[in-house]
Design an enzyme around this catalytic site. Structure first.
Site, PDB file in Angstrom:
ATOM      1  N   CYS A  44       0.708  -0.878  -0.553  1.00 33.50           N
ATOM      2  CA  CYS A  44      -0.086   0.139   0.277  1.00 33.50           C
ATOM      3  C   CYS A  44       0.823   1.291   0.002  1.00 33.50           C
ATOM      4  O   CYS A  44       0.705   2.055  -0.558  1.00 33.50           O
ATOM      5  CB  CYS A  44      -0.477   0.046   0.805  1.00 33.50           C
ATOM      6  SG  CYS A  44      -1.631   1.813   1.347  1.00 33.50           S
ATOM      7  N   CYS A  49      -1.061   1.827  -2.826  1.00 34.43           N
ATOM      8  CA  CYS A  49      -2.095   3.104  -3.011  1.00 34.43           C
ATOM      9  C   CYS A  49      -1.935   4.343  -2.790  1.00 34.43           C
ATOM     10  O   CYS A  49      -2.465   4.699  -3.621  1.00 34.43           O
ATOM     11  CB  CYS A  49      -3.441   2.245  -2.088  1.00 34.43           C
ATOM     12  SG  CYS A  49      -3.385   0.296  -1.352  1.00 34.43           S
ATOM     13  N   LYS A  52       0.354   5.125  -6.123  1.00 34.70           N
ATOM     14  CA  LYS A  52      -0.643   5.454  -7.540  1.00 34.70           C
ATOM     15  C   LYS A  52      -1.852   6.602  -7.535  1.00 34.70           C
ATOM     16  O   LYS A  52      -2.235   7.493  -8.031  1.00 34.70           O
ATOM     17  CB  LYS A  52      -1.386   4.072  -7.205  1.00 34.70           C
ATOM     18  CG  LYS A  52      -3.418   4.381  -8.483  1.00 34.70           C
ATOM     19  CD  LYS A  52      -3.955   4.378  -7.386  1.00 34.70           C
ATOM     20  CE  LYS A  52      -4.767   4.604  -6.210  1.00 34.70           C
ATOM     21  NZ  LYS A  52      -5.281   2.780  -6.495  1.00 34.70           N
ATOM     22  N   TYR A 178      -8.126  -4.013 -12.019  1.00 35.25           N
ATOM     23  CA  TYR A 178      -8.239  -2.834 -10.735  1.00 35.25           C
ATOM     24  C   TYR A 178      -7.550  -2.030 -11.057  1.00 35.25           C
ATOM     25  O   TYR A 178      -6.322  -0.326 -11.322  1.00 35.25           O
ATOM     26  CB  TYR A 178      -8.010  -2.504  -9.420  1.00 35.25           C
ATOM     27  CG  TYR A 178      -8.821  -3.348  -8.211  1.00 35.25           C
ATOM     28  CD1 TYR A 178      -9.236  -1.946  -7.461  1.00 35.25           C
ATOM     29  CD2 TYR A 178      -9.605  -4.479  -8.344  1.00 35.25           C
ATOM     30  CE1 TYR A 178     -10.618  -2.121  -6.390  1.00 35.25           C
ATOM     31  CE2 TYR A 178     -10.643  -4.450  -7.227  1.00 35.25           C
ATOM     32  CZ  TYR A 178     -10.928  -3.061  -6.470  1.00 35.25           C
ATOM     33  OH  TYR A 178     -11.742  -3.300  -5.633  1.00 35.25           O
ATOM     34  N   GLU A 182      -6.694   1.798 -13.263  1.00 35.05           N
ATOM     35  CA  GLU A 182      -6.158   2.913 -12.587  1.00 35.05           C
ATOM     36  C   GLU A 182      -4.717   3.436 -13.196  1.00 35.05           C
ATOM     37  O   GLU A 182      -4.404   4.731 -13.356  1.00 35.05           O
ATOM     38  CB  GLU A 182      -5.852   2.860 -10.939  1.00 35.05           C
ATOM     39  CG  GLU A 182      -7.115   2.351 -10.327  1.00 35.05           C
ATOM     40  CD  GLU A 182      -6.678   1.944  -8.589  1.00 35.05           C
ATOM     41  OE1 GLU A 182      -5.710   1.415  -8.653  1.00 35.05           O
ATOM     42  OE2 GLU A 182      -7.412   2.437  -8.182  1.00 35.05           O
ATOM     43  N   HIS A 436     -27.170  20.576  -1.042  1.00 39.44           N
ATOM     44  CA  HIS A 436     -27.965  21.339  -2.277  1.00 39.44           C
ATOM     45  C   HIS A 436     -26.811  22.604  -2.536  1.00 39.44           C
ATOM     46  O   HIS A 436     -26.992  23.009  -1.307  1.00 39.44           O
ATOM     47  CB  HIS A 436     -29.034  21.466  -2.085  1.00 39.44           C
ATOM     48  CG  HIS A 436     -29.051  22.079  -4.177  1.00 39.44           C
ATOM     49  ND1 HIS A 436     -29.371  21.511  -5.006  1.00 39.44           N
ATOM     50  CD2 HIS A 436     -28.984  23.301  -3.915  1.00 39.44           C
ATOM     51  CE1 HIS A 436     -29.918  21.895  -6.150  1.00 39.44           C
ATOM     52  NE2 HIS A 436     -29.233  23.365  -5.561  1.00 39.44           N
ATOM     53  N   GLU A 441     -26.373  14.836  -3.376  1.00 37.89           N
ATOM     54  CA  GLU A 441     -27.623  14.627  -2.907  1.00 37.89           C
ATOM     55  C   GLU A 441     -28.478  13.452  -3.980  1.00 37.89           C
ATOM     56  O   GLU A 441     -29.607  13.096  -3.661  1.00 37.89           O
ATOM     57  CB  GLU A 441     -28.413  15.887  -3.394  1.00 37.89           C
ATOM     58  CG  GLU A 441     -28.154  16.752  -4.845  1.00 37.89           C
ATOM     59  CD  GLU A 441     -29.045  18.273  -4.391  1.00 37.89           C
ATOM     60  OE1 GLU A 441     -29.780  18.471  -3.764  1.00 37.89           O
ATOM     61  OE2 GLU A 441     -28.867  19.090  -5.148  1.00 37.89           O
TER      62      GLU A 441
HETATM   63  P1  NDP Z   1      -7.876  -8.148 -11.081  1.00 40.49           P
HETATM   64  O1  NDP Z   1      -7.760  -9.645 -10.759  1.00 40.49           O
HETATM   65  O2  NDP Z   1      -8.521  -7.232 -10.492  1.00 40.49           O
HETATM   66  O3  NDP Z   1      -7.228  -8.156 -12.394  1.00 40.49           O
HETATM   67  C1  NDP Z   1      -6.963  -9.052 -13.228  1.00 40.49           C
HETATM   68  C2  NDP Z   1      -6.842  -8.662 -14.523  1.00 40.49           C
HETATM   69  O4  NDP Z   1      -6.175  -9.753 -15.474  1.00 40.49           O
HETATM   70  C3  NDP Z   1      -8.361  -9.343 -15.472  1.00 40.49           C
HETATM   71  O5  NDP Z   1      -8.691  -8.268 -16.363  1.00 40.49           O
HETATM   72  C4  NDP Z   1      -7.870 -11.065 -15.897  1.00 40.49           C
HETATM   73  O6  NDP Z   1      -9.135 -11.087 -16.503  1.00 40.49           O
HETATM   74  C5  NDP Z   1      -6.437 -11.116 -15.899  1.00 40.49           C
HETATM   75  N1  NDP Z   1      -5.653 -11.520 -16.507  1.00 40.49           N
HETATM   76  C6  NDP Z   1      -5.586 -12.463 -15.682  1.00 40.49           C
HETATM   77  N2  NDP Z   1      -4.799 -13.740 -15.951  1.00 40.49           N
HETATM   78  C7  NDP Z   1      -4.843 -12.983 -17.171  1.00 40.49           C
HETATM   79  C8  NDP Z   1      -4.445 -13.829 -18.752  1.00 40.49           C
HETATM   80  N3  NDP Z   1      -3.481 -14.791 -18.449  1.00 40.49           N
HETATM   81  N4  NDP Z   1      -4.266 -13.185 -19.697  1.00 40.49           N
HETATM   82  C9  NDP Z   1      -4.955 -12.315 -19.892  1.00 40.49           C
HETATM   83  N5  NDP Z   1      -6.097 -11.831 -19.268  1.00 40.49           N
HETATM   84  C10 NDP Z   1      -5.603 -12.312 -17.593  1.00 40.49           C
HETATM   85  O7  NDP Z   1      -5.900  -8.226 -10.326  1.00 40.49           O
HETATM   86  P2  NDP Z   1      -5.313  -6.547 -10.164  1.00 40.49           P
HETATM   87  O8  NDP Z   1      -3.689  -7.101 -10.215  1.00 40.49           O
HETATM   88  O9  NDP Z   1      -5.367  -5.445 -11.184  1.00 40.49           O
HETATM   89  O10 NDP Z   1      -5.333  -5.929  -8.601  1.00 40.49           O
HETATM   90  C11 NDP Z   1      -5.235  -7.514  -7.889  1.00 40.49           C
HETATM   91  C12 NDP Z   1      -6.102  -6.453  -6.225  1.00 40.49           C
HETATM   92  O11 NDP Z   1      -6.045  -5.669  -5.921  1.00 40.49           O
HETATM   93  C13 NDP Z   1      -8.008  -6.468  -6.617  1.00 40.49           C
HETATM   94  O12 NDP Z   1      -8.154  -7.783  -7.192  1.00 40.49           O
HETATM   95  C14 NDP Z   1      -7.943  -5.873  -5.584  1.00 40.49           C
HETATM   96  O13 NDP Z   1      -8.344  -6.419  -4.148  1.00 40.49           O
HETATM   97  C15 NDP Z   1      -7.013  -5.182  -5.520  1.00 40.49           C
HETATM   98  N6  NDP Z   1      -6.354  -3.542  -6.055  1.00 40.49           N
HETATM   99  C16 NDP Z   1      -7.504  -2.923  -5.289  1.00 40.49           C
HETATM  100  C17 NDP Z   1      -7.550  -1.364  -5.495  1.00 40.49           C
HETATM  101  C18 NDP Z   1      -8.180  -0.498  -5.136  1.00 40.49           C
HETATM  102  O14 NDP Z   1      -8.300  -0.774  -4.190  1.00 40.49           O
HETATM  103  N7  NDP Z   1      -8.227   0.583  -5.650  1.00 40.49           N
HETATM  104  C19 NDP Z   1      -6.398  -0.701  -6.933  1.00 40.49           C
HETATM  105  C20 NDP Z   1      -5.339  -1.937  -7.345  1.00 40.49           C
HETATM  106  C21 NDP Z   1      -5.868  -2.815  -6.905  1.00 40.49           C
HETATM  107  P3  NDP Z   1     -10.122 -11.597 -16.197  1.00 40.49           P
HETATM  108  O15 NDP Z   1     -10.831 -10.698 -15.733  1.00 40.49           O
HETATM  109  O16 NDP Z   1     -11.324 -12.216 -17.568  1.00 40.49           O
HETATM  110  O17 NDP Z   1     -10.080 -12.684 -15.558  1.00 40.49           O
END
Ligand code: NDP
Length: 454
Positions: A44, A49, A52, A178, A182, A436, A441
């Protein structure tokens, strides 16, 4: 407390969860130690976080300069210096890192800035030393995964995105979760031509479908190109650039490839299996509702358990554990109504259930939805809208979910999370007087139910 062991509690990993658990535990008297092989603060603070959000603020100034013209300001956009932003961001991360170290010192937690590894259920090897502890906490977090795509070694991850020497002109981000969303918005805000390549039909799988579509449209308006249903099959390196090759043979040339294809628990190489701790197929430490692993004196919190990978959840798990073990105050974390936000442009924030999950789990529901042009955009002329949405259980009138895409969505949804946790009904939302003029709201003035789907 026992004297048989060197420490009462030994935590491996000084990120959000490990630090929260160790400080809270130490405040009740036990002798606590923590080790960290990277920098105190964890994902984080060091590579997630916090940096970012600082970069996100950097990218938002483009909007501010553009919007200002309609409010009477000049139209000259000042130059942007990426190196200065990175240096300032790094200085802030250093400051937070020092604060975390100081907080551990002040709490009386012994800090070992080294890799820790279990030798057995009560022995930890830290660098060249060994310590024993009555209780061990695994809080080693997660790390970006790189699937076995040929050429994946040419892709950076979010870890490196924070330290680019210079901004590329073009960038491809693989994935639609995510992190992908972002960073796409951050780099677009800083002027990079961003393309996203994702295998699914749209960004942010698992989020409310209306919000996903709405945000994707807003991102496209900002010039982000989103290639859906495109599986990345290979990354090739040319003399001056790279190319992502889709499974259908399409070729996407670019200057930089970033993989945002998920994160995996950091559970290997720390002696967990040899101590008897069970991991699931994804390498996550298996725990019960009290964060206890298969070994009675070993616990785990945060991303390494792959429950809900969010900082405040790791902190809640860590504190609950310390309360349970050292304050006679047993707490199981409540995983309902956890608010979260995707810090996109505009941001998306959510608490409670999506429409699809509510329909599946609660039968008859009412859905209220409104989209509007925020007042600021009347004078700025910005072509960006806001979406708000409530999902209500028909039988009880209880609000099951609140979603928003638009400026300030994370700030607004945090407040609504309290209402949902109190079991607020739609009627109570309606009886609340609006503030407002605000976007918030809209949540207390939603009148029209959407027709039930056929
Ligand atoms: P996510 O699991 O959110 O996203 C992973 C992405 O990669 C998805 O689009 C997934 O596709 C794709 N993917 C995975 N494997 C493959 C593959 N072999 N080929 C092609 N596409 C693939 O992971 P992130 O890394 O973005 O984030 C991890 C975690 O970190 C989040 O779940 C969240 O909990 C936390 N996080 C929170 C944030 C916040 O609160 N603002 C910010 C950043 C991270 P598909 O959807 O089709 O599975």
């Amino acid at each position: 407390m026992t004297t048989k062991f060197d420490f009462d509690l030994f935590t491996i990993g000084a990120g959000s969860g490990g630090v929260a658990a160790s400080r809270r535990a130490a405040s009740y008297g036990p002798r606590v130690a923590i080790c960290e092989s990277s920098r105190v603060g964890g994902t984080c603070v060091i590579r997630g976080c916090v940096p970012k959000k600082l970069l996100m603020y950097g990218g938002q100034f483009r909007d501010a300069f553009e919007d200002a013209v309609g409010f009477g300001w000049g139209s000259t956009v000042p130059g942007f210096d990426w190196a200065r932003l990175v240096a300032n961001k790094d200085r802030e991360i250093d400051r937070l890192n020092q604060i975390y170290i100081r907080m551990l010192e002040q709490a009386g937690v012994a800090l070992f800035p080294e890799h820790g590894r279990l030798i057995d259920a009560h022995t930890i090897e830290v660098g060249s030393r060994r310590f024993t502890a009555e209780t061990i906490l695994i809080a080693t977090g997660g790390w970006p995964t790189k699937p076995a795509i040929p050429g994946i070694e040419h892709a950076i991850t979010s870890n490196e995105a924070f330290h680019l020497e210079r901004l590329p002109e073009r960038m491809i981000i693989l994935g639609g979760g995510y992190i992908a969303v972002e960073f796409a918005c951050i780099f677009r805000g800083l002027g990079v031509a961003v393309e996203m390549i994702l295998r699914g039909p749209g960004i942010l799988n698992g989020f409310d479908d209306d919000c996903r579509t709405f945000l994707a449209d807003e991102m496209r308006k900002r010039g982000i190109v989103i290639h859906t249903a495109t599986r990345p099959a290979a990354i090739e390196r040319g003399d001056r650039d790279y190319a992502v090759i889709g499974a259908d043979g399409r070729r996407f040339p670019t200057d930089l490839v970033m993989a945002a294809l998920g994160r995996a628990p950091n559970s290997r190489g720390i002696g967990l299996e040899q101590a008897g701790v069970k991991l699931d197929d994804n390498g996550a430490v298996e725990v019960d509702g009290w964060s206890r692993t298969a070994v009675a004196n070993i616990y785990a919190v945060g991303d390494v358990t792959d429950r809900v990978a969010l900082t405040p959840v790791a902190i809640a798990e860590g504190r609950a554990l310390a309360e349970t073990l050292y304050n006679g105050n047993p707490i199981e974390v409540d995983y309902r109504n956890i608010p979260s936000a995707v810090f996109a442009s505009p941001p998306l924030a959510t608490v409670g259930l999506t429409e699809a999950t509510a329909r599946r789990d609660h039968g008859a529901i009412d859905v209220y939805r409104s989209s509007f042009r925020p007042m600021k955009n009347t004078l700025s002329g910005r072509d960006e809208r806001t979406l708000v949405k409530l999902v209500v259980e028909r039988a009880s009138d209880r609000v099951l979910g609140a979603q928003m895409v638009g400026v300030d969505a994370p700030e607004i949804i945090q407040g609504l999370a309290i209402a949902l946790n109190c079991g607020a009904t739609k009627r109570q939302f309606d009886r609340t007087i609006g503030l407002h003029p605000s976007a918030a709201e809209e949540f207390v003035t939603l009148r029209e139910k959407l027709p039930d789907p056929a």
